[in-house]
Design an enzyme around this catalytic site. Structure first.
Site, mmCIF file in Angstrom:
data_model
loop_
_atom_site.group_PDB
_atom_site.id
_atom_site.type_symbol
_atom_site.label_atom_id
_atom_site.label_comp_id
_atom_site.label_asym_id
_atom_site.label_seq_id
_atom_site.Cartn_x
_atom_site.Cartn_y
_atom_site.Cartn_z
ATOM 1 N N HIS A 263 0.824 -1.215 0.000
ATOM 2 C CA HIS A 263 0.000 0.000 0.000
ATOM 3 C C HIS A 263 0.859 1.266 0.000
ATOM 4 O O HIS A 263 1.783 1.410 0.808
ATOM 5 C CB HIS A 263 -0.928 0.006 1.217
ATOM 6 C CG HIS A 263 -1.936 1.105 1.180
ATOM 7 N ND1 HIS A 263 -3.113 1.004 0.467
ATOM 8 C CD2 HIS A 263 -1.946 2.333 1.745
ATOM 9 C CE1 HIS A 263 -3.793 2.124 0.598
ATOM 10 N NE2 HIS A 263 -3.113 2.951 1.372
ATOM 11 N N HIS A 300 -4.248 4.827 10.718
ATOM 12 C CA HIS A 300 -3.187 5.796 10.972
ATOM 13 C C HIS A 300 -3.726 6.965 11.793
ATOM 14 O O HIS A 300 -4.917 7.278 11.766
ATOM 15 C CB HIS A 300 -2.547 6.292 9.672
ATOM 16 C CG HIS A 300 -3.499 6.886 8.684
ATOM 17 N ND1 HIS A 300 -4.331 6.136 7.896
ATOM 18 C CD2 HIS A 300 -3.733 8.182 8.344
ATOM 19 C CE1 HIS A 300 -5.043 6.917 7.106
ATOM 20 N NE2 HIS A 300 -4.712 8.157 7.364
ATOM 21 N N ASP A 306 -5.730 17.793 9.683
ATOM 22 C CA ASP A 306 -7.105 17.371 9.482
ATOM 23 C C ASP A 306 -7.212 16.815 8.065
ATOM 24 O O ASP A 306 -6.682 17.413 7.118
ATOM 25 C CB ASP A 306 -8.068 18.551 9.628
ATOM 26 C CG ASP A 306 -8.369 18.890 11.078
ATOM 27 O OD1 ASP A 306 -7.629 18.409 11.955
ATOM 28 O OD2 ASP A 306 -9.330 19.653 11.320
ATOM 29 N N HIS A 336 -7.718 7.084 12.474
ATOM 30 C CA HIS A 336 -8.838 6.580 11.686
ATOM 31 C C HIS A 336 -8.294 5.540 10.721
ATOM 32 O O HIS A 336 -7.079 5.391 10.550
ATOM 33 C CB HIS A 336 -9.575 7.707 10.954
ATOM 34 C CG HIS A 336 -8.861 8.224 9.738
ATOM 35 N ND1 HIS A 336 -7.854 9.149 9.813
ATOM 36 C CD2 HIS A 336 -8.994 7.924 8.433
ATOM 37 C CE1 HIS A 336 -7.417 9.411 8.608
ATOM 38 N NE2 HIS A 336 -8.077 8.683 7.741
#
Length: 385
Positions: A263, A300, A306, A336
């Protein structure tokens, strides 16, 4: 934009006499950034670009803040923003900090009786729905689904839509927006490993040259106010210009994804940058091809930024229950990652058709009242099993 562009007629040398057929002078204007240290363009006008006849009403368009210090993840249903006739009135700021504003808009009509100028911010306008023409003092750009329109601050423009079905995702930046510096050499040329190149960037064409006197209304945005100014001459009176500072278009469909055996991190999707936030494009691509790869992203922590993700099209594999026009906000300070089941579903998949725009800001974003009108307040619980 860091490469040279010329349109129309210009003199052989800057700051020298450039005369009309009747012997009178054209009026030169330096259109620059960062004082005299940034990118600039020299334009030549039929009439003086300084003729202000009247300053009319001034009114605030500052967004109303619902949450100043936010740590809650949100999902906003962007297509629930109701269409409005006027372009400026349709723009609804949903997230904001001192560096940028993230705006949703669903304008039904073109700008007809006024011109617009944002003096505070570069505007990055992503076309989710609609086709038409961006008309500016430095030439015109046709646009369609998937286009980014980069409008530098101070550009006077109109926007013409072909139909009433239009959806825009807009980022206003108080810092200049550039292509990522790691994709450029020291001359400014995009390098071979860049996911796009100069051939993909559409520069202005169809230079409109009007030589009219009269009353021309320009709505100017300055420090969250709209100030209505009446100019004595048509603002599209440029006969020619050259330089590096001009509006341009780039299609998300021309972004070439970078893939790997495992990834890849979000920076491989980066499309634009400032010193205060970055913009990334997630496009259809092959998944990771290590035999034990997990295509879904790993969990992560948002420590420094943000994360805002605007879902454009396709099936976004790391999320459950998202649709076109949705926005997710994952604020700094908490981790998240994929929704329950997403990691398992991704294993064995070979490609994705997702299309999304991401904005990562380095300062926290405030949530506005407009955002709360379209928010899913339970989204932060969607990782519970």
């Amino acid at each position: 934009m860091p490469f040279y562009h010329k349109l129309g007629n210009i003199p052989a040398k800057r700051h020298t006499q450039f005369r009309k057929p009747d012997g009178s002078l054209y009026y030169e204007q330096l259109f620059g950034t960062i004082g005299f240290d940034g990118m600039y363009t020299n334009s030549y006008h039929e009439q003086r670009p300084t003729q202000v006849k009247e300053i009319k009403k001034q009114y605030s368009v500052a967004p109303k803040i619902a949450k100043t210090n936010n740590i809650q993840s949100y999902r906003l249903k962007g297509f629930e923003v109701k269409p409005e006739i006027d372009f400026l009135e349709s723009r609804k700021t949903v997230l904001i900090n001192s560096d940028c504003a993230i705006i949703l808009a669903a304008p039904k009509q073109s700008t007809k009786d006024y011109f617009y100028k944002n003096t505070d911010a570069d505007e990055l306008i992503f076309i989710h729905k609609g086709t038409g023409k961006l008309r500016t003092m430095l030439g015109n750009l046709d646009f369609k689904y998937g286009d980014y329109l980069l409008v530098p601050r101070g550009i006077i423009y109109k926007i013409d839509f072909d139909t009433e079905d239009n959806r825009l995702f807009i980022v206003e930046s108080r810092r200049p927006i550039y292509t990522p510096k790691r994709y450029r050499n020291w001359f400014g040329q995009l390098l071979e490993h860049s996911p796009f190149c100069e051939r993909d960037i559409r520069r202005p064409h169809e230079l409109e040259t009007n030589n009219e006197s009269g009353d021309f209304l320009i709505k100017v945005k300055k420090q969250d106010d709209i100030i209505e100014m009446v100019y004595a001459s048509h603002p599209f009176d440029v006969v020619g210009y050259d330089g590096f500072n001009y509006p341009y278009a780039f299609s998300i469909h021309d972004f070439e994804p970078i893939t790997g055996r495992i990834h890849q991190p979000p920076p491989v999707h980066q499309t634009f940058e400032t010193d205060a936030f970055v913009v990334c494009s997630f496009v259809p691509r092959l998944y990771d091809y290590h035999p034990l790869s997990i295509p879904a992203p790993y969990n992560h922590s948002n420590i420094d930024s943000d994360e805002v993700l605007y879902y454009v099209d396709g099936d976004f594999m790391s999320r459950n229950d998202v649709a076109a026009g949705h926005i997710s906000l994952h604020p700094a300070g908490i981790p998240h990652g994929p929704h329950p089941g997403a990691t398992e579903r991704s294993i064995g998949k070979t490609k994705t058709d997702e299309l999304a725009v991401m904005v990562d800001t380095f300062k926290p974003l405030k949530v506005t009242e407009e955002a709360m009108k379209i928010s899913d307040d339970s989204y932060h619980k969607s990782w519970l099993e």
